[in-house]
Design a protein around this motif. Structure first.
Motif, PDB file in Angstrom:
ATOM      1  N   VAL A  92       0.852  -1.187   0.000  1.00 11.33           N
ATOM      2  CA  VAL A  92       0.000   0.000   0.000  1.00 11.33           C
ATOM      3  C   VAL A  92       0.894   1.246   0.000  1.00 11.33           C
ATOM      4  O   VAL A  92       1.913   1.294   0.689  1.00 11.33           O
ATOM      5  CB  VAL A  92      -0.935   0.013   1.231  1.00 11.33           C
ATOM      6  N   VAL A  93       0.509   2.246  -0.775  1.00 10.48           N
ATOM      7  CA  VAL A  93       1.239   3.521  -0.813  1.00 10.48           C
ATOM      8  C   VAL A  93       0.618   4.475   0.198  1.00 10.48           C
ATOM      9  O   VAL A  93      -0.604   4.664   0.222  1.00 10.48           O
ATOM     10  CB  VAL A  93       1.200   4.142  -2.224  1.00 10.48           C
ATOM     11  N   PHE A  94       1.464   5.074   1.021  1.00 14.33           N
ATOM     12  CA  PHE A  94       1.020   6.051   2.017  1.00 14.33           C
ATOM     13  C   PHE A  94       1.715   7.385   1.754  1.00 14.33           C
ATOM     14  O   PHE A  94       2.906   7.420   1.420  1.00 14.33           O
ATOM     15  CB  PHE A  94       1.375   5.593   3.436  1.00 14.33           C
ATOM     16  N   GLU A  95       0.970   8.466   1.927  1.00 17.93           N
ATOM     17  CA  GLU A  95       1.581   9.794   1.911  1.00 17.93           C
ATOM     18  C   GLU A  95       1.087  10.563   3.130  1.00 17.93           C
ATOM     19  O   GLU A  95      -0.117  10.588   3.411  1.00 17.93           O
ATOM     20  CB  GLU A  95       1.267  10.545   0.618  1.00 17.93           C
ATOM     21  N   HIS A  96       2.040  11.170   3.835  1.00 12.66           N
ATOM     22  CA  HIS A  96       1.727  11.862   5.075  1.00 12.66           C
ATOM     23  C   HIS A  96       2.002  13.353   4.927  1.00 12.66           C
ATOM     24  O   HIS A  96       3.090  13.754   4.506  1.00 12.66           O
ATOM     25  CB  HIS A  96       2.573  11.288   6.226  1.00 12.66           C
ATOM     26  N   ALA A  97       1.010  14.161   5.272  1.00 11.00           N
ATOM     27  CA  ALA A  97       1.144  15.615   5.152  1.00 11.00           C
ATOM     28  C   ALA A  97       1.832  16.217   6.363  1.00 11.00           C
ATOM     29  O   ALA A  97       1.484  15.897   7.502  1.00 11.00           O
ATOM     30  CB  ALA A  97      -0.232  16.256   4.973  1.00 11.00           C
ATOM     31  N   THR A  98       2.807  17.064   6.110  1.00 10.49           N
ATOM     32  CA  THR A  98       3.536  17.916   7.063  1.00 10.49           C
ATOM     33  C   THR A  98       4.573  17.175   7.877  1.00 10.49           C
ATOM     34  O   THR A  98       5.232  17.771   8.727  1.00 10.49           O
ATOM     35  CB  THR A  98       2.599  18.688   8.024  1.00 10.49           C
ATOM     36  N   GLY A  99       4.761  15.877   7.633  1.00 10.03           N
ATOM     37  CA  GLY A  99       5.756  15.136   8.397  1.00 10.03           C
ATOM     38  C   GLY A  99       7.121  15.121   7.730  1.00 10.03           C
ATOM     39  O   GLY A  99       7.330  15.715   6.673  1.00 10.03           O
ATOM     40  N   TYR A 100       8.052  14.392   8.332  1.00  5.90           N
ATOM     41  CA  TYR A 100       9.420  14.350   7.804  1.00  5.90           C
ATOM     42  C   TYR A 100       9.999  12.935   7.778  1.00  5.90           C
ATOM     43  O   TYR A 100      11.118  12.733   7.314  1.00  5.90           O
ATOM     44  CB  TYR A 100      10.337  15.258   8.612  1.00  5.90           C
ATOM     45  N   LYS A 101       9.246  11.935   8.235  1.00  2.70           N
ATOM     46  CA  LYS A 101       9.738  10.562   8.223  1.00  2.70           C
ATOM     47  C   LYS A 101       9.168   9.821   7.016  1.00  2.70           C
ATOM     48  O   LYS A 101       7.982   9.933   6.719  1.00  2.70           O
ATOM     49  CB  LYS A 101       9.329   9.834   9.512  1.00  2.70           C
ATOM     50  N   MET A 102      10.049   9.053   6.344  1.00  2.00           N
ATOM     51  CA  MET A 102       9.616   8.315   5.163  1.00  2.00           C
ATOM     52  C   MET A 102      10.016   6.845   5.270  1.00  2.00           C
ATOM     53  O   MET A 102      10.796   6.460   6.143  1.00  2.00           O
ATOM     54  CB  MET A 102      10.213   8.936   3.900  1.00  2.00           C
ATOM     55  N   ALA A 103       9.479   6.044   4.373  1.00  2.00           N
ATOM     56  CA  ALA A 103       9.814   4.630   4.273  1.00  2.00           C
ATOM     57  C   ALA A 103       9.674   4.223   2.814  1.00  2.00           C
ATOM     58  O   ALA A 103       9.363   5.062   1.960  1.00  2.00           O
ATOM     59  CB  ALA A 103       8.898   3.800   5.177  1.00  2.00           C
ATOM     60  N   LYS A 104       9.887   2.942   2.499  1.00  2.00           N
ATOM     61  CA  LYS A 104       9.815   2.486   1.112  1.00  2.00           C
ATOM     62  C   LYS A 104       8.454   2.730   0.489  1.00  2.00           C
ATOM     63  O   LYS A 104       8.350   2.930  -0.719  1.00  2.00           O
ATOM     64  CB  LYS A 104      10.165   0.995   1.042  1.00  2.00           C
TER      65      LYS A 104
ATOM     66  N   VAL B  66       6.196   5.023   2.023  1.00  2.00           N
ATOM     67  CA  VAL B  66       5.668   6.236   2.671  1.00  2.00           C
ATOM     68  C   VAL B  66       6.416   7.467   2.158  1.00  2.00           C
ATOM     69  O   VAL B  66       7.641   7.563   2.299  1.00  2.00           O
ATOM     70  CB  VAL B  66       5.804   6.182   4.205  1.00  2.00           C
ATOM     71  N   GLY B  67       5.672   8.387   1.561  1.00  4.60           N
ATOM     72  CA  GLY B  67       6.218   9.680   1.172  1.00  4.60           C
ATOM     73  C   GLY B  67       5.602  10.776   2.007  1.00  4.60           C
ATOM     74  O   GLY B  67       4.676  10.544   2.796  1.00  4.60           O
ATOM     75  N   THR B  68       6.113  11.988   1.872  1.00  5.46           N
ATOM     76  CA  THR B  68       5.568  13.131   2.608  1.00  5.46           C
ATOM     77  C   THR B  68       5.222  14.253   1.631  1.00  5.46           C
ATOM     78  O   THR B  68       5.747  14.310   0.518  1.00  5.46           O
ATOM     79  CB  THR B  68       6.568  13.668   3.650  1.00  5.46           C
ATOM     80  N   TYR B  69       4.345  15.134   2.072  1.00  2.28           N
ATOM     81  CA  TYR B  69       4.009  16.303   1.256  1.00  2.28           C
ATOM     82  C   TYR B  69       3.623  17.454   2.172  1.00  2.28           C
ATOM     83  O   TYR B  69       3.043  17.259   3.238  1.00  2.28           O
ATOM     84  CB  TYR B  69       2.899  15.991   0.251  1.00  2.28           C
ATOM     85  N   ILE B  70       4.001  18.638   1.766  1.00  2.00           N
ATOM     86  CA  ILE B  70       3.693  19.825   2.552  1.00  2.00           C
ATOM     87  C   ILE B  70       3.733  21.035   1.637  1.00  2.00           C
ATOM     88  O   ILE B  70       4.438  21.045   0.612  1.00  2.00           O
ATOM     89  CB  ILE B  70       4.697  20.003   3.724  1.00  2.00           C
ATOM     90  N   SER B  71       2.974  22.047   1.977  1.00  3.88           N
ATOM     91  CA  SER B  71       3.032  23.304   1.242  1.00  3.88           C
ATOM     92  C   SER B  71       3.750  24.337   2.103  1.00  3.88           C
ATOM     93  O   SER B  71       3.662  24.302   3.333  1.00  3.88           O
ATOM     94  CB  SER B  71       1.625  23.785   0.879  1.00  3.88           C
TER      95      SER B  71
END
Length: 362
Positions: free
Chosen positions: A116-128, A130-135
Motif C-alpha cells: 500500500v502507498v502512504f503519503e503523510h502531510a507535514t511530516g518528515y519521516k519516510m519509508a519504502k 511512505v512519502g511526505t508532502y507539505i506546502s
C-alpha cells in the motif's frame, strides 16, 4: 480423436480463454481505492475542508477509475493508527494522512502493508512505501505579515497557534520577519490553544487578544471562529488554509489558501502508472500550492501592489522569507547575510526569530 470430441475441446478451450480475458478485463477496470484521514471535520472551513476539496478534485479528474473514502475527526495517536489500519485492510491502495500527529501511526501501519502507498502531510519521516508532502505556508504568512504591518493602527498583531511544532513555529517566524522589515514597532502576541480545531478556544483567544488592543489576527488553527470574532468587533483577520472571506467580509484581509488538488491528482496518476516513489514533496506559491485569492478592498492600493510584488518575487525566487541575516530572539546570528535556510533546516525549526518576546511552550 473424433471430430465432435475435437470441436468440444476447442470450444472449451476458447470459452476458457474468453472467461480468463473477461476476468482480466474486470480486474483491470477495478477502481483504485484511495483513502483520506482528516484530523478535523470536513466542515471546519479550514485545513480538513481544503484537503477534502482536493479529494473531490481527484474524483472529478478520474471519475469511475477511482473510489475515494474519507474519515474525519480522527484524533492524533492510537485512534489514527486504528483508522489507517482499517483503510489499508479494506483494500485501499493509496492512503493520505493529513496531520502532523499522524506521522508515527502512518509508519507503523505502512510496515504491515508494504504493498500500500502512504503519503503523510507535514511530516518528515519516510519509508519504502511512505512519502511526505507539505506546502510552504510560510510564504503566505510572510505576505500576510506585511499586509498586517501596514493596516494595523495599534501596532499589535495577534497569532492564534495550535501546537509548538516546526511547521507552526516557522510560520510565526515568517510573520515576525515581515514585521521586522516593514514595521519594527509592531508587536506580535501569540496565544497557544493546543488544538487544531476548537472554535470555542479560537474565539476566546481572538477576543482575549482584541481585549489587549490587537487589531489584526492571524491563525494556525482551522475554524473561522477568529474571523467571525474579528468581524463582530471591527478588527482584521487572516484566513487559514481555505478562503474565509465569507465569514467576515469586513474583517477579512486575505486568506492563505492550500491547494491540494494538483498534488493529489499527480500522486494518483503515479500510483496508477506504477511510477510512484517515496519522496518529500515541498510545494508553494511557485507551484500553485499556496494561493492568496483576494485582498480586502479597504487595503490601500499601494499596499496591495507591494503584496503582489512580494508574491511575484516569491514565485521567481527573488524574495525568500528566511534569507539572512536572521537572529534568534536572544540576538544570536542564526543565518548569515547572503545565506538562505534550506527546507531541511526549516522543517526542524525550534527557535523564535528576533522580535518575539514570548517563549515557545515546552
Amino acid at each position: 480423436m473424433k471430430r465432435r470430441q475435437f470441436n468440444k475441446l476447442v470450444a472449451g478451450l476458447t470459452a476458457g480463454v474468453c472467461m480468463t480475458a473477461l476476468s482480466l478485463s474486470v480486474q483491470a477496470a477495478d477502481p483504485l481505492k484511495v483513502g483520506f484521514v482528516y484530523v478535523g471535520p470536513i466542515g471546519d472551513h479550514g485545513w480538513s475542508y481544503q484537503h477534502d476539496q482536493g479529494r473531490l478534485s481527484v474524483e472529478a479528474e478520474f471519475g469511475d477509475k477511482v473510489k475515494t473514502t474519507y474519515v474525519e475527526n480522527v484524533a492524533e495517536g492510537a485512534d489514527a493508527q486504528r483508522v489507517i489500519y482499517n483503510l489499508a485492510k479494506t483494500g485501499h491502495e493509496l492512503i493520505f494522512t493529513t496531520s502532523f500527529g499522524f506521522m508515527n501511526p502512518t509508519l507503523k501501519v505502512a510496515k504491515q502493508f508494504p504493498n500500500v502507498v502512504f503519503e503523510h502531510a507535514t511530516g518528515y519521516k519516510m519509508a519504502k512505501n511512505v512519502g511526505t508532502y507539505i506546502s510552504t505556508t510560510f510564504e503566505g504568512r510572510y505576505v500576510a505579515g506585511y499586509v498586517a504591518s501596514q493596516v494595523t493602527k495599534s501596532n499589535k498583531i495577534g497569532y492564534i497557534a495550535s501546537f509548538p511544532i516546526p511547521e507552526v513555529i516557522r510560520d510565526i517566524n515568517a510573520v515576525q520577519l515581515s514585521l521586522n522589515k516593514y514595521n519594527p514597532d509592531a508587536e506580535l502576541k501569540i496565544i497557544w490553544v493546543n488544538s487544531w480545531f476548537d472554535p470555542g478556544k479560537e474565539a476566546d483567544a481572538a477576543n482575549a487578544m482584541m481585549d489587549q488592543g490587537v487589531d489584526v489576527i492571524l491563525q494556525h488553527t482551522d475554524s473561522p471562529a477568529a474571523m467571525q470574532a474579528a468581524e463582530r468587533r471591527g478588527a482584521y483577520a487572516v484566513g487559514q488554509a481555505s478562503d474565509m472571506s465569507s465569514f467576515g467580509p469586513k474583517a477579512h484581509l486575505l486568506s492563505v489558501v492550500d491547494e491540494w488538488g494538483p498534488h493529489y491528482i499527480n500522486t494518483v496518476n503515479a500510483v496508477m502508472n506504477d511510477t510512484w516513489k517515496p519522496k518529500a514533496n515541498v510545494e508553494g506559491m511557485k507551484e500553485g500550492a499556496i494561493v492568496i485569492p483576494s485582498f480586502n478592498e479597504s487595503i490601500p492600493g499601494d499596499v496591495i501592489a507591494h503584496a503582489e510584488e512580494l508574491i511575484a518575487g516569491i514565485k521567481d525566487g527573488s524574495v525568500y522569507p528566511f534569507a539572512g541575516p536572521i537572529k534568534n530572539k536572544a540576538g544570536q546570528l542564526m543565518v548569515p547575510e547572503g545565506a538562505r535556510m534550506t527546507y531541511a533546516e526549516l522543517e526542524k525549526m525550534n527557535w523564535y526569530v528576533e522580535g518575539i518576546e514570548s517563549d515557545i511552550p515546552q
